[in-house]
Each structure stands twice: as C-alpha cells, then as structure tokens.
Design a protein around this motif. Structure first.
Motif, mmCIF file in Angstrom:
data_model
loop_
_atom_site.group_PDB
_atom_site.id
_atom_site.type_symbol
_atom_site.label_atom_id
_atom_site.label_comp_id
_atom_site.label_asym_id
_atom_site.label_seq_id
_atom_site.Cartn_x
_atom_site.Cartn_y
_atom_site.Cartn_z
ATOM 1 N N PHE A 1 16.282 -7.333 10.634
ATOM 2 C CA PHE A 1 15.403 -7.407 11.796
ATOM 3 C C PHE A 1 16.209 -7.341 13.076
ATOM 4 C CE2 PHE A 1 13.688 -9.839 8.299
ATOM 5 C CZ PHE A 1 12.403 -9.355 8.190
ATOM 6 N N THR A 2 15.648 -6.683 14.070
ATOM 7 C CA THR A 2 16.211 -6.722 15.415
ATOM 8 C C THR A 2 15.084 -6.591 16.421
ATOM 9 O OG1 THR A 2 17.979 -5.911 16.840
ATOM 10 C CG2 THR A 2 16.682 -4.261 15.699
ATOM 11 N N VAL A 3 15.264 -7.246 17.548
ATOM 12 C CA VAL A 3 14.300 -7.154 18.636
ATOM 13 C C VAL A 3 15.063 -6.926 19.930
ATOM 14 C CG1 VAL A 3 12.658 -8.692 17.482
ATOM 15 C CG2 VAL A 3 14.243 -9.625 19.175
ATOM 16 N N GLY A 4 14.370 -6.388 20.902
ATOM 17 C CA GLY A 4 14.981 -6.207 22.214
ATOM 18 C C GLY A 4 14.041 -5.509 23.162
ATOM 19 N N MET A 5 14.392 -5.552 24.418
ATOM 20 C CA MET A 5 13.625 -4.829 25.427
ATOM 21 C C MET A 5 13.960 -3.350 25.314
ATOM 22 S SD MET A 5 13.547 -7.461 28.617
ATOM 23 C CE MET A 5 12.123 -6.661 29.311
ATOM 24 N N GLU A 6 13.192 -2.520 25.965
ATOM 25 C CA GLU A 6 13.389 -1.066 25.898
ATOM 26 C C GLU A 6 14.807 -0.662 26.275
ATOM 27 O OE1 GLU A 6 11.492 1.342 24.659
ATOM 28 O OE2 GLU A 6 10.072 -0.212 24.050
ATOM 29 N N THR A 7 15.427 -1.384 27.187
ATOM 30 C CA THR A 7 16.764 -1.031 27.666
ATOM 31 C C THR A 7 17.894 -1.615 26.828
ATOM 32 O OG1 THR A 7 16.717 -2.929 29.160
ATOM 33 C CG2 THR A 7 15.958 -0.815 30.052
ATOM 34 N N SER A 8 17.570 -2.353 25.785
ATOM 35 C CA SER A 8 18.583 -3.022 24.972
ATOM 36 C C SER A 8 19.529 -2.040 24.297
ATOM 37 C CB SER A 8 17.902 -3.876 23.897
ATOM 38 O OG SER A 8 18.864 -4.347 22.975
ATOM 39 N N ALA B 1 14.208 -13.968 22.752
ATOM 40 C CA ALA B 1 14.411 -12.992 21.673
ATOM 41 C C ALA B 1 14.324 -13.658 20.309
ATOM 42 C CB ALA B 1 15.744 -12.272 21.844
ATOM 43 N N ASN B 2 14.851 -14.894 20.191
ATOM 44 C CA ASN B 2 14.751 -15.608 18.920
ATOM 45 C C ASN B 2 13.303 -15.874 18.536
ATOM 46 O OD1 ASN B 2 17.723 -17.289 19.654
ATOM 47 N ND2 ASN B 2 17.415 -16.148 17.771
ATOM 48 N N TYR B 3 12.503 -16.257 19.507
ATOM 49 C CA TYR B 3 11.090 -16.532 19.259
ATOM 50 C C TYR B 3 10.396 -15.269 18.733
ATOM 51 C CZ TYR B 3 6.270 -18.012 20.100
ATOM 52 O OH TYR B 3 4.938 -18.319 19.954
ATOM 53 N N ILE B 4 10.626 -14.151 19.409
ATOM 54 C CA ILE B 4 9.992 -12.894 19.008
ATOM 55 C C ILE B 4 10.523 -12.430 17.648
ATOM 56 C CG2 ILE B 4 9.718 -10.451 19.596
ATOM 57 C CD1 ILE B 4 9.771 -11.374 22.585
ATOM 58 N N ALA B 5 11.822 -12.527 17.448
ATOM 59 C CA ALA B 5 12.410 -12.113 16.159
ATOM 60 C C ALA B 5 11.856 -12.950 15.018
ATOM 61 C CB ALA B 5 13.928 -12.219 16.214
ATOM 62 N N SER B 6 11.727 -14.246 15.228
ATOM 63 C CA SER B 6 11.185 -15.123 14.186
ATOM 64 C C SER B 6 9.732 -14.789 13.876
ATOM 65 C CB SER B 6 11.284 -16.584 14.635
ATOM 66 O OG SER B 6 12.615 -16.937 14.845
ATOM 67 N N ARG B 7 8.973 -14.554 14.919
ATOM 68 C CA ARG B 7 7.567 -14.175 14.731
ATOM 69 C C ARG B 7 7.459 -12.901 13.902
ATOM 70 N NH1 ARG B 7 5.110 -12.108 19.979
ATOM 71 N NH2 ARG B 7 6.083 -10.212 19.212
ATOM 72 N N GLU B 8 8.282 -11.918 14.210
ATOM 73 C CA GLU B 8 8.238 -10.645 13.490
ATOM 74 C C GLU B 8 8.759 -10.796 12.058
ATOM 75 O OE1 GLU B 8 6.680 -7.867 14.726
ATOM 76 O OE2 GLU B 8 6.127 -9.384 16.219
ATOM 77 N N ALA B 9 9.832 -11.528 11.871
ATOM 78 C CA ALA B 9 10.412 -11.707 10.529
ATOM 79 C C ALA B 9 9.452 -12.442 9.603
ATOM 80 C CB ALA B 9 11.737 -12.457 10.627
ATOM 81 N N LYS B 10 8.701 -13.397 10.146
ATOM 82 C CA LYS B 10 7.774 -14.182 9.332
ATOM 83 C C LYS B 10 6.706 -13.307 8.681
ATOM 84 C CE LYS B 10 5.964 -17.813 7.528
ATOM 85 N NZ LYS B 10 6.582 -18.505 6.422
ATOM 86 N N LYS B 11 6.462 -12.131 9.214
ATOM 87 C CA LYS B 11 5.496 -11.209 8.614
ATOM 88 C C LYS B 11 6.001 -10.664 7.272
ATOM 89 C CE LYS B 11 3.891 -9.628 13.148
ATOM 90 N NZ LYS B 11 3.887 -8.507 14.108
ATOM 91 N N TYR B 12 7.310 -10.776 7.023
ATOM 92 C CA TYR B 12 7.912 -10.160 5.842
ATOM 93 C C TYR B 12 8.639 -11.143 4.919
ATOM 94 C CZ TYR B 12 7.138 -6.042 8.710
ATOM 95 O OH TYR B 12 6.564 -5.072 9.484
ATOM 96 N N VAL B 13 9.203 -12.209 5.486
ATOM 97 C CA VAL B 13 10.030 -13.125 4.698
ATOM 98 C C VAL B 13 9.738 -14.573 5.081
ATOM 99 C CG1 VAL B 13 11.918 -11.442 4.391
ATOM 100 C CG2 VAL B 13 11.960 -13.011 6.346
ATOM 101 N N ASP B 14 10.205 -15.498 4.245
ATOM 102 C CA ASP B 14 10.035 -16.927 4.533
ATOM 103 C C ASP B 14 11.302 -17.582 5.066
ATOM 104 O OD1 ASP B 14 7.334 -17.097 3.733
ATOM 105 O OD2 ASP B 14 7.958 -17.149 1.635
ATOM 106 N N SER C 1 7.329 -21.366 11.335
ATOM 107 C CA SER C 1 7.526 -21.864 9.959
ATOM 108 C C SER C 1 8.445 -20.944 9.161
ATOM 109 C CB SER C 1 6.184 -22.032 9.245
ATOM 110 O OG SER C 1 5.378 -22.962 9.925
ATOM 111 N N LEU C 2 9.480 -20.481 9.820
ATOM 112 C CA LEU C 2 10.453 -19.596 9.190
ATOM 113 C C LEU C 2 11.734 -20.375 8.935
ATOM 114 C CD1 LEU C 2 11.071 -16.594 8.421
ATOM 115 C CD2 LEU C 2 12.044 -16.362 10.715
#
Length: 181
Positions: A9-16, A67-80, A134-135
């Motif tokens: 997983f990775t997250v970032g703004m458009e300019t990242s 970024a951690n908050y967003i990454a965790s939210r996205e990762a939780k859709k796939y893993v625990d 809850s990740l």
C-alpha cells in the motif's frame, strides 16, 4: 516475482514523489499493489478525525499522521494487519538533519535521542492512526534484536561516504531485492 500475492500500500498527494517510487518497487517485487492519491480538500475533511484519534494537536505530529490515517483506512479494505517500515530511519540513519553532526559520537547521540522520543511521536501516530480503523500493525524494525543490532552499527555505515547516503547499510542489505533506480 519475490512477493507475488502479498498486498502493498502507498498513499500520497498528487505531487508526491514517493508514490511512483513505491509503485516501481511493488512492480519489481510482484506485490498486489494498492495506491491512493488524496487531495488537500480530503486532508481538510479528515483533519478533525485525525486530531480526535491522535488526541493531540501538535502540528508536526498531526501533519505526519494524515497519510497514516488514510493509508490505514485504505489497507483495512484488504487486510487486518500490516507490516510497516517505521523504525528504519531511526535505526539506520534515514534523517537528513543527522548529517549536520560531524562526529560519530554526536550522530550516535542523535540516533539515540530519536529512538527515545518515539513514545510521543512515531509510536503514538502509528498506533492511533491504525487503531482508528481497527487495523493491526507490526513494526519489524523495532524488534528488540533489530534495535540492538542497529545501535551497535557504527554511524559511519548508516550515513555513508562523501555523498553521505542515508540508510546506506540498509540499502546495501536489500540492494538485490530492489530495482536499481
């Protein structure tokens, strides 16, 4: 492909600049890669939630938690549970500001100071942003044996050479597993 079937997983703004690099590594390793780009509007929208879960309004801590908050939210859709790289910088010399310390003893003192401040910075951010979704999270670089080993490595091998390459020894350890670029 080394990690076929493993989610990354990775997250970032458009300019990242980190997002394309993460994609390159994921392609090289063969992971099932998930990427999420967020906007400043989304940051402003989730800011109250980040502060609520962080229980702090310390600006640098809040900024690094988004970024951690967003990454965790996205990762939780796939893993625990996820593995994170937290600790790599503290243990292996990944912070640019450490270069201003010229003596090995001063650099080692700074590495120890960074490790000593994690309870109210990195650990708090990592714990609270992941548990907001809850990740579960594991940080292998903070395993006691890894920390003991890292703290025994001379600082000159962490920030190395005339170019002062950060995390040099970590880069050398994994160079066969990463793309040349």
């Amino acid at each position: 492909k080394l990690l076929c079937g493993v989610d990354s997983f990775t997250v970032g703004m458009e300019t990242s600049e980190d997002v394309p690099h993460a994609r390159m590594v994921a392609e090289h390793l063969g992971t099932n890669h998930h990427e999420y780009r967020y906007t400043i509007e989304e940051v402003l929208d989730i800011l109250p939630k980040v502060i609520y879960h962080l229980e702090s309004f310390d600006a640098p801590l809040v900024r690094s938690s988004i970024a951690n908050y967003i990454a965790s939210r996205e990762a939780k859709k796939y893993v625990d549970t996820i593995l994170i790289g937290e600790g790599g910088d503290e243990n292996f010399g990944g912070y640019h500001h450490v270069k201003r310390f010229q003596s090995p003893d001063d650099r080692q003192t700074e590495f120890l100071r960074l490790m000593g401040s994690l309870h109210n910075m990195g650990f708090m951010r990592t714990d609270r942003m992941n548990w907001a979704h809850s990740l579960g999270v594991r940080a292998p670089f903070f395993d006691a044996e890894v920390v003991d080993l890292a703290m025994s490595i001379p600082p000159k091998w962490k920030i190395y050479g005339d170019e002062e390459i950060e995390k040099w020894i970590l880069r050398k350890a994994f160079e066969d597993y990463l793309p040349k670029k």
